[in-house]
Design a protein around this motif. Structure first.
Motif, PDB file in Angstrom:
ATOM      1  N   ALA A 201     -31.636 -38.146 -22.531  1.00 18.11           N
ATOM      2  CA  ALA A 201     -30.317 -38.291 -23.157  1.00 18.11           C
ATOM      3  C   ALA A 201     -29.237 -37.592 -22.339  1.00 18.11           C
ATOM      4  CB  ALA A 201     -30.358 -37.736 -24.578  1.00 18.11           C
ATOM      5  N   LEU A 202     -29.545 -36.417 -21.788  1.00 20.05           N
ATOM      6  CA  LEU A 202     -28.569 -35.692 -20.974  1.00 20.05           C
ATOM      7  C   LEU A 202     -28.242 -36.470 -19.704  1.00 20.05           C
ATOM      8  CD1 LEU A 202     -26.900 -33.160 -20.329  1.00 20.05           C
ATOM      9  CD2 LEU A 202     -28.963 -32.190 -19.275  1.00 20.05           C
ATOM     10  N   ALA A 203     -29.258 -36.946 -19.010  1.00 26.48           N
ATOM     11  CA  ALA A 203     -29.027 -37.689 -17.775  1.00 26.48           C
ATOM     12  C   ALA A 203     -28.193 -38.938 -18.038  1.00 26.48           C
ATOM     13  CB  ALA A 203     -30.358 -38.058 -17.126  1.00 26.48           C
ATOM     14  N   GLU A 204     -28.489 -39.631 -19.118  1.00 24.83           N
ATOM     15  CA  GLU A 204     -27.726 -40.838 -19.445  1.00 24.83           C
ATOM     16  C   GLU A 204     -26.280 -40.500 -19.792  1.00 24.83           C
ATOM     17  OE1 GLU A 204     -31.449 -43.566 -21.131  1.00 24.83           O
ATOM     18  OE2 GLU A 204     -30.095 -42.555 -22.542  1.00 24.83           O
ATOM     19  N   LYS A 205     -26.070 -39.398 -20.468  1.00 24.93           N
ATOM     20  CA  LYS A 205     -24.703 -39.031 -20.852  1.00 24.93           C
ATOM     21  C   LYS A 205     -23.866 -38.639 -19.647  1.00 24.93           C
ATOM     22  CE  LYS A 205     -21.930 -36.103 -23.874  1.00 24.93           C
ATOM     23  NZ  LYS A 205     -21.912 -35.041 -24.918  1.00 24.93           N
TER      24      LYS A 205
ATOM     25  N   LEU B  43     -26.271 -28.330 -23.124  1.00 25.76           N
ATOM     26  CA  LEU B  43     -25.513 -29.161 -22.189  1.00 25.76           C
ATOM     27  C   LEU B  43     -25.215 -30.527 -22.796  1.00 25.76           C
ATOM     28  CD1 LEU B  43     -27.411 -28.369 -18.875  1.00 25.76           C
ATOM     29  CD2 LEU B  43     -25.065 -27.716 -19.440  1.00 25.76           C
ATOM     30  N   LEU B  44     -26.158 -31.074 -23.510  1.00 24.92           N
ATOM     31  CA  LEU B  44     -25.972 -32.382 -24.130  1.00 24.92           C
ATOM     32  C   LEU B  44     -24.828 -32.359 -25.138  1.00 24.92           C
ATOM     33  CD1 LEU B  44     -27.087 -35.275 -24.317  1.00 24.92           C
ATOM     34  CD2 LEU B  44     -28.750 -34.446 -25.987  1.00 24.92           C
ATOM     35  N   ASP B  45     -24.694 -31.261 -25.840  1.00 28.98           N
ATOM     36  CA  ASP B  45     -23.623 -31.133 -26.831  1.00 28.98           C
ATOM     37  C   ASP B  45     -22.244 -31.027 -26.186  1.00 28.98           C
ATOM     38  OD1 ASP B  45     -25.388 -31.228 -28.935  1.00 28.98           O
ATOM     39  OD2 ASP B  45     -25.520 -29.048 -29.170  1.00 28.98           O
TER      40      ASP B  45
ATOM     41  N   GLY C  22     -43.359 -29.446 -20.657  1.00 29.43           N
ATOM     42  CA  GLY C  22     -44.105 -28.376 -21.308  1.00 29.43           C
ATOM     43  C   GLY C  22     -43.547 -28.015 -22.666  1.00 29.43           C
ATOM     44  N   GLU C  23     -42.239 -28.163 -22.840  1.00 28.48           N
ATOM     45  CA  GLU C  23     -41.601 -27.892 -24.132  1.00 28.48           C
ATOM     46  C   GLU C  23     -41.406 -29.149 -24.985  1.00 28.48           C
ATOM     47  OE1 GLU C  23     -38.967 -24.214 -24.865  1.00 28.48           O
ATOM     48  OE2 GLU C  23     -37.918 -25.502 -23.443  1.00 28.48           O
ATOM     49  N   GLY C  24     -41.874 -30.291 -24.505  1.00 28.10           N
ATOM     50  CA  GLY C  24     -41.673 -31.525 -25.241  1.00 28.10           C
ATOM     51  C   GLY C  24     -40.226 -31.968 -25.259  1.00 28.10           C
ATOM     52  N   ALA C  25     -39.493 -31.681 -24.169  1.00 31.22           N
ATOM     53  CA  ALA C  25     -38.051 -31.936 -24.128  1.00 31.22           C
ATOM     54  C   ALA C  25     -37.688 -33.130 -23.250  1.00 31.22           C
ATOM     55  CB  ALA C  25     -37.323 -30.685 -23.644  1.00 31.22           C
TER      56      ALA C  25
END
Length: 527
Positions: free
Chosen positions: A221-225, A323-325, A212-215
């Motif tokens: 990227a988060l899951a892969e990291k 979280l990704l950062d 819904g937010e286009g995220a």
């Protein structure tokens, strides 16, 4: 400031807010709003108010823009209530503008008057208003826009007496930017980052709020990291992770024991943009405890009613990026085994039908689905690969959403092919929306899976011990004849070997096209 009518002031506001596409079905209490319709506005006519709202919902969710809905007093709102409920569950940003009788007649409870108009659609609107004065109508609509579009998004309702539109006003109208999202509390984020860094087998449950937010690219990227296995939530109404990704583990079922068993291998679960969890059937409490749980949502009600876990209030994209950062990298988990394509058989099986659609579906297509009895086959054999609104379905369980929502999605995203996959029972609730698709010459492919019954009712009823349940048998509906009468091209498929070539011929059709597929009744237990 020079005077102008409330109607003129409202149209100025709607232009500034980008609300020049209006979905509606008019009545006499709407004439004053619709008169001298501007050339730069588009009125999308549907032939039933339920279709109106579902079209607007599909448009808003596919385009990620709010939509304006115009309904007729109490009767029109009443017809639309089922899909207003759906829009509420879907978090669709709809501004519902309903007509009301003339103010001077309201004390007499007149014909077409809406008694307690603002209470009628509650509790399934975020905000409801009938302005006290005619000159307050534009301001009410401005507030409605902000209520609908700020997190958590959802439908709002404004009732306007018919004589308000011709009243002159000099009240200034100020159009403000949409209200943006909000980030997680820093200390709560610290706790979650520490838990992620310490976990050995984390999981992320990706809710519809992410797409819904286009995220979706952000959560990939988060899951892969962090090396997380990724699950789709029970009854998810959007796809928020590419289902062909090696870290996609599958779909959680809406039943406590099955859900807990699926998550037992993880030592941490982070749910983003979804409830924890939505259940459909009750078969007792699970003896398997859920892993430690964090729940990220922009909806305070979802956070408050969660039975366990740590809640963090934030809009999904800002939480994911935070979280990704900060989270530490980890090796990706082992990929899951994918299912082979099922063998062809006649009658056509649902799993074969979905696998065949997967083979011919354009890469950038938007799939709008409403086949309740075949949801597992959809999950197994039609992976949604898009990271931008590749899939829409209904979060409420209210039937009749998929067909008109596909029409709205095609209007909202003319750059994308839209394919609607619908059950025979589901499609009949708002079948008149095919007329709107034909009027706008939308290149939507409607695929009707016809098993001649309300199979989900039968399957779940039998699983619950029901016997000789009436009202589940259908059949005898000539979908091609019905579609032709409403202006569509049509095809019929009865043999497995004909399905692929028929779809390959129908998908490029520049006009709306209905493909009627006779499907074997599905004996599989849903969950």
């Amino acid at each position: 400031m020079a005077t102008r009518t409330v109607r003129d002031a409202t149209r100025e506001l709607l232009r500034e807010l980008g609300l020049t596409t209006v979905f509606g079905n008019p009545g006499t209490t709407e004439i004053a709003f619709l008169t001298e319709w501007p050339d730069d506005f588009t009125y999308v006519l549907a032939l039933h108010e339920a279709s109106v709202v579902a079209m607007a919902d599909g448009y808003a969710r596919a385009s990620r823009r709010p939509a304006l809905v115009n309904l007729h007093s109490a009767g029109g709102v009443g017809h639309a209530l089922g899909h207003i409920f759906t829009a509420y569950r879907n978090n669709a940003p709809l501004i519902i503008l309903a007509g009301q009788q003339t103010r001077s007649l309201l004390p007499d409870d007149p014909f077409l008057g809406a008694v307690e108009a603002t209470n009628f659609p509650k509790p399934y609107v975020k905000w409801s208003c009938e302005p006290a004065r005619a000159e307050d109508v534009p301001a009410a609509l401005a507030r409605a826009y902000h209520m609908a579009t700020q997190a958590p998004m959802g439908p709002v309702f404004v009732s306007v007496p018919v004589d308000d539109w011709d009243v002159e006003t000099s009240k200034p109208i100020i159009s403000r930017p949409a209200i943006r999202g909000f980030a997680p509390d820093p200390s709560a984020l610290d706790e979650l980052v520490s838990a992620l860094d310490a976990a050995e087998r984390p999981a992320i449950v990706v809710g519809p709020g992410i797409d819904g937010e286009g995220a979706v690219p952000d959560v990939v990227a988060l899951a892969e990291k962090v090396g997380a296995g990724v699950w789709a939530p029970p009854m998810g109404a959007r796809c928020s992770f590419p289902e062909d990704h090696p870290q996609f583990f599958g779909f959680l079922q809406p039943e406590r024991k099955m859900l807990a068993s699926a998550l037992v291998e993880h030592d941490l679960v982070v749910v983003i943009g979804a409830p924890a969890f939505t259940y459909h059937v009750y078969r007792g409490e699970s003896e398997t405890a859920l892993p430690p749980l964090f729940l990220i949502s922009d909806d305070e009600q979802i956070l408050a009613r969660a039975a366990e876990g740590t809640g963090i209030r934030a809009t999904p994209k800002l939480a994911i990026r935070a979280l990704l950062d900060r989270a530490a990298p980890r090796q990706a988990p082992k990929s899951r085994t994918r299912l082979e394509k099922p063998a062809a058989a006649t009658p056509i099986t649902p799993d074969f039908a979905y696998a065949t659609i997967s083979e011919v579906l354009p890469d950038d297509a938007i799939v709008v689905e409403e086949t309740p009895s075949h949801r597992n086959e959809l999950h197994d054999h039609l992976p949604i690969k898009s990271t931008d609104t590749g899939f829409l379905t209904v979060a409420s369980g209210t039937l009749g959403y998929g067909l008109p929502a596909a029409v709205g999605a095609a209007l909202g995203r003319p750059d994308r092919k839209v394919v609607a996959i619908l059950g025979d029972g589901s499609s009949m609730y708002c079948v008149q929306a095919l007329w709107t698709a034909a009027q706008h010459n939308l290149p939507v492919t409607f695929v009707i899976f016809d098993n001649s019954e309300y199979a989900a009712v039968r399957i779940l009823g039998e699983a619950a011990g029901g016997e000789k349940v009436p009202g589940v048998d259908l059949g005898g509906i000539d979908f091609p004849a019905l579609a032709k009468s409403l202006g569509l091209g049509t095809s019929v498929v009865e043999k497995a070997e004909d399905l692929k070539p028929t779809l390959e011929a129908a998908l490029p059709d520049a006009r709306p096209h209905l493909v009627h597929v006779r499907i074997d009744a599905n004996p599989r237990t849903l969950y």
